[in-house]
Design an enzyme around this catalytic site. Sequence first.
Site, short mmCIF file in Angstrom:
data_model
loop_
_atom_site.label_atom_id
_atom_site.label_comp_id
_atom_site.label_asym_id
_atom_site.label_seq_id
_atom_site.Cartn_x
_atom_site.Cartn_y
_atom_site.Cartn_z
N HIS A 36 -34.10 -6.42 98.69
CA HIS A 36 -35.39 -6.83 99.14
C HIS A 36 -35.93 -6.32 97.51
O HIS A 36 -35.95 -4.85 96.87
CB HIS A 36 -35.64 -6.15 99.72
CG HIS A 36 -37.33 -6.39 100.30
ND1 HIS A 36 -37.51 -7.99 100.85
CD2 HIS A 36 -38.10 -6.50 99.57
CE1 HIS A 36 -38.34 -7.84 101.26
NE2 HIS A 36 -39.12 -7.20 100.96
N LYS A 181 -44.27 -14.57 102.26
CA LYS A 181 -44.75 -13.55 101.05
C LYS A 181 -44.11 -13.71 99.78
O LYS A 181 -42.98 -13.58 100.40
CB LYS A 181 -44.66 -11.97 101.89
CG LYS A 181 -46.15 -11.17 100.48
CD LYS A 181 -46.10 -10.20 101.02
CE LYS A 181 -47.03 -9.69 101.67
NZ LYS A 181 -47.08 -8.47 101.65
N LYS A 183 -42.75 -12.05 96.64
CA LYS A 183 -43.02 -10.56 96.20
C LYS A 183 -42.50 -10.99 94.33
O LYS A 183 -42.10 -11.69 93.58
CB LYS A 183 -41.54 -9.18 96.26
CG LYS A 183 -41.96 -9.42 97.58
CD LYS A 183 -43.11 -8.36 97.90
CE LYS A 183 -43.23 -7.24 98.85
NZ LYS A 183 -44.81 -6.35 98.80
N ASP A 212 -47.46 -10.86 96.24
CA ASP A 212 -47.38 -9.89 96.58
C ASP A 212 -46.77 -9.28 94.94
O ASP A 212 -46.11 -9.35 94.97
CB ASP A 212 -47.32 -8.98 97.41
CG ASP A 212 -47.29 -7.55 98.13
OD1 ASP A 212 -48.24 -7.34 96.76
OD2 ASP A 212 -47.27 -7.23 98.20
N GLU A 238 -51.57 -10.02 97.01
CA GLU A 238 -51.97 -8.85 97.03
C GLU A 238 -51.67 -8.45 96.39
O GLU A 238 -51.33 -8.34 94.80
CB GLU A 238 -51.23 -8.53 98.69
CG GLU A 238 -50.52 -7.44 99.14
CD GLU A 238 -49.84 -6.78 100.28
OE1 GLU A 238 -49.75 -7.89 100.73
OE2 GLU A 238 -49.43 -5.85 100.25
N ASP A 264 -53.31 -3.13 99.49
CA ASP A 264 -52.77 -2.74 100.49
C ASP A 264 -52.55 -1.37 99.29
O ASP A 264 -53.35 -0.19 99.94
CB ASP A 264 -51.77 -3.14 99.68
CG ASP A 264 -50.31 -2.90 100.59
OD1 ASP A 264 -50.90 -1.90 101.21
OD2 ASP A 264 -49.02 -3.35 100.52
N LYS A 288 -51.64 -0.71 107.72
CA LYS A 288 -50.27 0.27 107.49
C LYS A 288 -50.39 1.19 108.45
O LYS A 288 -51.03 2.54 108.03
CB LYS A 288 -49.77 -0.24 106.40
CG LYS A 288 -49.55 -1.51 106.28
CD LYS A 288 -48.26 -1.15 104.49
CE LYS A 288 -48.11 -2.73 104.12
NZ LYS A 288 -47.50 -2.76 102.66
N GLU A 342 -47.22 -9.19 109.54
CA GLU A 342 -45.61 -8.97 108.40
C GLU A 342 -44.68 -8.39 108.77
O GLU A 342 -43.57 -7.99 108.28
CB GLU A 342 -45.85 -9.18 107.20
CG GLU A 342 -46.72 -7.73 106.82
CD GLU A 342 -46.54 -7.47 105.22
OE1 GLU A 342 -46.84 -8.46 103.91
OE2 GLU A 342 -46.70 -6.17 105.82
MG LIG Z 1 -47.65 -4.77 99.75
#
Ligand SMILES: [Mg+2]
Length: 388
Positions: A36, A181, A183, A212, A238, A264, A288, A342
């Site tokens: 990731h 999403k 990255k 993001d 994001e 975020d 979050k 998410e």
């Molecule tokens: Mg983020």
Amino acid sequence: MLARTQLHDPAPPPARDLAVAEIRTTIVDVPTVRTHKLSQTSVTAQSYVIVRLRLGNGVEGIGEAATLGGPRWSEESVEGIKAVIDAYLAPALLGHKADRFVAAGERLDAAAKRNNAAKAAIETALFDAVGRTLGLPVAALLGGAVRASFPVLWTLASGDPDQEIAEAEAKLDARLHRSFKIKIGAQAPEADLARLARLSRALVDRAQLIVDANQAWDEATARRCLPRLTDLGIALVEQPLPAWNVAGMGRLRTRDDIPPLLADECVFTSHDMLAVAQDAAADAVSLKLVKHGGLVGLRKVAAVAEAAGIGLYGGCLLESSVGAAAHLQAFAGLRDLAWGCEHFGPQILTDDLVTEPLRFRDFAVHLPEGPGLGVTLDPDKLRHYARS
Ligand SMILES: [Mg+2]
């Protein structure tokens, strides 16, 4: 005359000694199904601190603090979280009543500045223990649920567009996710734009695409690239700018050729949320527990956003089913979760830490039923993944 107990033989009432008797912490490392990649780090295993909090009545509550690749996404690491809980936060709560959530928050704030992920894990365990004692889901303690399922996206973050398109196709076919999403920020903007163009061509007619940047761009790069994301059909972007540049996000939003912006890393506290609202710096905010210091803090940030007309998005830090369930309990009571959530974290792990993992079906993740968080820690899994 018969005694009442002989007539009804009632079950004994739940023991109500709600004093916090013991708090234990364990670091676990759970492998992920693929690498990731974010702008600032890349992970092949997820590390969590699992908190087990026992009340005087014997009931145990659990909580989880997630991190992403050590202290790179934010300043907290699992090693630091465990140390802060063991030395400072746990002693501040021992002997105090678990159902005084706001008072517990004051004690935790007095014992340690920030350390929001550590505080969130311990506060989650308080809510779980109290919910289990009363036979109520955590959502009920927060005002009650208005939804039992949540549209849930999947993150494409391998950096290889062929692999990412195949991964997205499999998720669409399985009716698991239809919002993705992507990255970006690990490579140069032009390379990211080329990758996004390929993903958009393959998916944009059948799926919602979100990007993001994890703070990767400066304002000039964002001014240049964001209109191109509009052309690619990107629905939301994001945190394109560094967390400190809230004013810059506000300046970007004065343009009408860029996608909506999601805050975020620039929103940890309700004061941060107010500053973003005052600068008109976001269309939506990612909620979050690791940022807001717990469920009470998350609801405060959400309230400020709602007051400013800023949309709510259920963010994650690749939590396992423990942390994801805590988020869903908090999200369940938000009137309008305009951008969905998410919490795909349990699905990117090769294994889970609970006896019955969260259910993902029909492009949604479902609120677990039962008291507390609605999930139960599997002691064998905890032992297996515990860091020695
Ligand atoms: Mg983020």
